[in-house]
Design an enzyme around this catalytic site. Structure first.
Site, PDB file in Angstrom:
ATOM      1  N   SER A 125     -19.036   3.245  -0.389  1.00  0.00           N
ATOM      2  CA  SER A 125     -18.347   4.170   0.536  1.00  0.00           C
ATOM      3  C   SER A 125     -19.136   4.351   1.829  1.00  0.00           C
ATOM      4  CB  SER A 125     -18.128   5.533  -0.137  1.00  0.00           C
ATOM      5  OG  SER A 125     -17.373   5.393  -1.313  1.00  0.00           O
ATOM      6  N   GLY A 174     -14.712  -0.683   5.014  1.00  0.00           N
ATOM      7  CA  GLY A 174     -13.296  -0.836   5.323  1.00  0.00           C
ATOM      8  C   GLY A 174     -12.973  -0.468   6.757  1.00  0.00           C
ATOM      9  N   ASP A 224      -8.052   0.659   1.353  1.00  0.00           N
ATOM     10  CA  ASP A 224      -8.532   0.063   2.598  1.00  0.00           C
ATOM     11  C   ASP A 224      -7.442  -0.733   3.303  1.00  0.00           C
ATOM     12  OD1 ASP A 224     -11.174   0.923   3.056  1.00  0.00           O
ATOM     13  OD2 ASP A 224     -11.930  -0.388   1.483  1.00  0.00           O
ATOM     14  N   LYS A 237     -36.069   1.095   5.371  1.00  0.00           N
ATOM     15  CA  LYS A 237     -36.510   0.278   4.241  1.00  0.00           C
ATOM     16  C   LYS A 237     -35.365  -0.116   3.302  1.00  0.00           C
ATOM     17  CE  LYS A 237     -40.280  -0.594   3.733  1.00  0.00           C
ATOM     18  NZ  LYS A 237     -41.048  -1.746   4.274  1.00  0.00           N
ATOM     19  N   CYS A 254       8.608  10.733  -2.913  1.00  0.00           N
ATOM     20  CA  CYS A 254       8.682  10.157  -4.252  1.00  0.00           C
ATOM     21  C   CYS A 254       8.764  11.271  -5.301  1.00  0.00           C
ATOM     22  CB  CYS A 254       7.509   9.219  -4.485  1.00  0.00           C
ATOM     23  SG  CYS A 254       7.725   8.124  -5.920  1.00  0.00           S
ATOM     24  N   LEU A 255       7.673  11.612  -5.966  1.00  0.00           N
ATOM     25  CA  LEU A 255       7.689  12.713  -6.916  1.00  0.00           C
ATOM     26  C   LEU A 255       8.117  14.011  -6.238  1.00  0.00           C
ATOM     27  CD1 LEU A 255       7.077  13.855  -9.745  1.00  0.00           C
ATOM     28  CD2 LEU A 255       4.708  14.193  -8.986  1.00  0.00           C
ATOM     29  N   HIS A 313       7.965   5.944   0.025  1.00  0.00           N
ATOM     30  CA  HIS A 313       6.636   6.351   0.503  1.00  0.00           C
ATOM     31  C   HIS A 313       6.531   6.006   1.992  1.00  0.00           C
ATOM     32  CE1 HIS A 313       4.526   7.501  -3.214  1.00  0.00           C
ATOM     33  NE2 HIS A 313       5.309   6.613  -3.806  1.00  0.00           N
ATOM     34  N   GLU A 353       4.863   7.296   4.251  1.00  0.00           N
ATOM     35  CA  GLU A 353       3.518   7.471   4.813  1.00  0.00           C
ATOM     36  C   GLU A 353       2.820   6.144   5.049  1.00  0.00           C
ATOM     37  OE1 GLU A 353       2.959   8.088   0.253  1.00  0.00           O
ATOM     38  OE2 GLU A 353       4.496   8.444   1.779  1.00  0.00           O
TER      39      GLU A 353
END
Length: 542
Positions: free
Chosen positions: A14, A18, A71, A190, A381-382, A507, A509
């Site tokens: 993390s 990406g 990503d 380092k 969706c849901l 979806h 988005e």
């Protein structure tokens, strides 16, 4: 000849690989080059579709129905290209392919080994995305961190790629963390040196090192990294944490990474042209009035579970010269504390996708609160299932209406399993996935938002509106505003007489872009910004 850029990560996961890969893509595209991106994930799952959001964050769905790493959402938003299933490769896919070939007898007489058989399949996947996209530059991000056991075949494969396609056609970018030691108030190099040493031990010499840090990186640290990692100083690029990820392409371009890549890969490209992107970022950073929006979910402790929803809200608010203040609401808290206590100060409510019964009654309470109080509501969706269940309970004056997903024995399964899903036992890759058309019903809020008679949206679901209840719910005031072309599947619904209460089976988005918000999100924020909640006051003219 296609050029290949491989992005690896060191020290910790993390770290921003990406965003770095997507930003390099944006920089090269701004110079007139065609670019595509790819994520190589070392985990053994075939795809992230069956993984908990707490394990992996959001599952991003491509137009061709691949369930992929989040990503890919960054990639699409940065380079504004719709990617395909070829852009997400996992160890699970690779090993399944190799074992399938062995069972068919493709290797009769041979011993199957990681090298060359597994690495050859990885390289084929890299070459496939180049062939399919016909892009001038392919940027492949390798998931995880250098030193991970499961990532070794991928690193070996990208090492081989430089010999396979030519030394001048491959460039390695290593993204690493410079940790800050508070006791000595120092940024340390380092761990980066050790990470690069690990890469060099397997035969990869990075050409560029991106140094992630929460603190300014002294110029002397760049000298040290260049010396000990055998990289030119101009290719050691500090990347300090910034308020918005969309600023990263500007930082990297100012540091000269675009010129360096073009020179090293002998690319013929136009000059810098990030003026439009720079203007957008400056607009993002300018202080603005904020609109509070509740995002009601069951995975809100990990905000990356709703990454594309969060970004789509920000894109839409920016188009109105607004910021969005996302109020993260755990749907189980709504079950315990009630909607009024938690939602009374918000100007809009979003219920995103999800699976399973946990927290469902809290989401239903959110939908009821939006309907009764005239608060704009967007169901995804849901979130559409929740809205239909709540409305059915109102129309039928019963708490019995439910989804067959949550209550198999309900008398009123207003949401039911898609006919094509019955009898399916495997969970992975078997839902209704990918891009599907939807005919909009004229005169509805959804049709007005889209401004088009037919739209195409990405889907990821097994359950659908039950047509057995269409008539009774429509008579009760539910408006069907979008249907599949054959009229059988209900794709979009809204509540008649409500300021803005719209839900979609899709979806949307995933299709939002920072400089081109999705129409539904844009319309939703437009309705939300006009809501005056208790305790607020509109500014008076001077």
């Amino acid at each position: 000849m296609t050029k290949y850029i491989f992005v690896t990560g060191g020290v910790v996961s993390s770290v921003g690989k990406g965003i770095t890969a997507a930003s390099i893509g944006r920089i090269l595209k701004s110079r007139g080059l065609s670019v595509t991106l790819q994520k190589l994930d070392p985990y053994l799952n075939v795809d992230p579709g069956t993984m908990s959001p707490y394990q992996h964050g959001e599952v991003f769905v491509t137009e061709d129905g691949a369930e992929t790493d989040l990503d890919l959402g960054h990639y699409e938003r940065f380079i504004d290209v719709n990617l395909t299933q070829a852009s997400n490769v996992t160890s699970g896919q690779i090993y399944s392919s190799v074992i399938g070939m062995e069972r068919r007898g493709d290797f009769l007489g041979g011993t199957i080994q990681v090298v060359p058989h597994v690495t050859d399949q990885i390289k084929k996947k890299i070459l496939k995305v180049a062939e399919e996209s016909q892009a001038q530059v392919v940027i492949s991000e390798i998931g995880g961190t250098v030193g991970d056991i499961e990532g070794q075949p991928f690193l070996e494969a990208i090492r081989q790629m430089r010999n396979d396609v030519g030394q001048g056609n491959v460039l390695y970018v290593h993204v690493t963390l410079l940790p800050y030691i508070s006791a000595s108030e120092e940024v340390k190099t380092k761990p980066t040196q050790h990470s690069v040493r690990e890469l060099r031990a397997i035969g990869i010499q990075p050409d560029v090192i991106i140094c992630r840090s929460d603190y300014p990186v002294p110029d002397g640290h760049r000298d040290k990294i260049a010396l000990f990692c055998n990289v030119e100083k101009k290719a050691v690029i500090p990347l300090v944490t910034v308020p918005t990820i969309y600023e990263v392409p500007l930082i990297l371009d100012e540091a000269g990474i675009g010129d360096y890549i073009i020179d090293r890969l002998s690319l013929s490209a136009a000059g810098r042209d990030l003026a439009e992107w720079r203007s957008m970022v400056e607009h993002m950073k300018t202080p603005k009035e904020s609109v509070p929006i509740a995002l009601v979910g069951k995975y809100v402790q990990l905000k990356d579970a709703y990454l594309s929803v969060r970004e789509a809200l920000r894109h839409a608010a920016l188009a109105y010269d607004l910021d969005v203040n996302i109020v993260w609401v755990d749907s189980e808290d709504l079950e315990q504390e009630g909607a009024e206590a938690i939602l009374r100060d918000v100007q809009g409510i979003v219920v995103p996708g999800g699976f399973g019964s946990r927290g469902i009654e809290g989401k239903i309470k959110a939908a009821r609160y939006a309907r009764l109080n005239g608060v704009p509501y967007l169901g995804l969706c849901l979130g559409m299932h929740v809205m239909v269940i709540e409305y059915a309970r109102y129309v039928l004056n019963s708490n019995e209406p439910n989804s067959a997903e949550f209550s198999a024995d309900t008398k009123y399964p207003v949401i039911n399993l898609l006919p094509g899903q019955r009898g399916i036992k495997d969970k992975g890759g078997t839902m209704r996935l990918g891009l599907y058309p939807c005919k909009m019903v004229p005169g509805t809020k959804a049709a007005e938002a889209y401004g088009s008679s037919e739209v195409h949206e990405r889907h990821r679901h097994r359950f659908e509106f039950n047509n057995d209840f269409r008539d009774v719910l429509e008579k009760g005031g539910l408006v069907i505003s979008g249907l599949s072309p054959d009229g059988h599947l209900v794709e979009v619904v809204e509540v008649g007489g409500h300021p803005w209460m719209v839900a979609t089976q899709a979806h949307p988005e995933f299709a939002s872009r920072p400089n081109r918000p999705h129409p539904l999100f844009y319309s939703f924020i437009g309705a939300a910004k006009g809501i005056l909640r208790e305790g607020t006051q509109r500014p008076l003219p001077l």
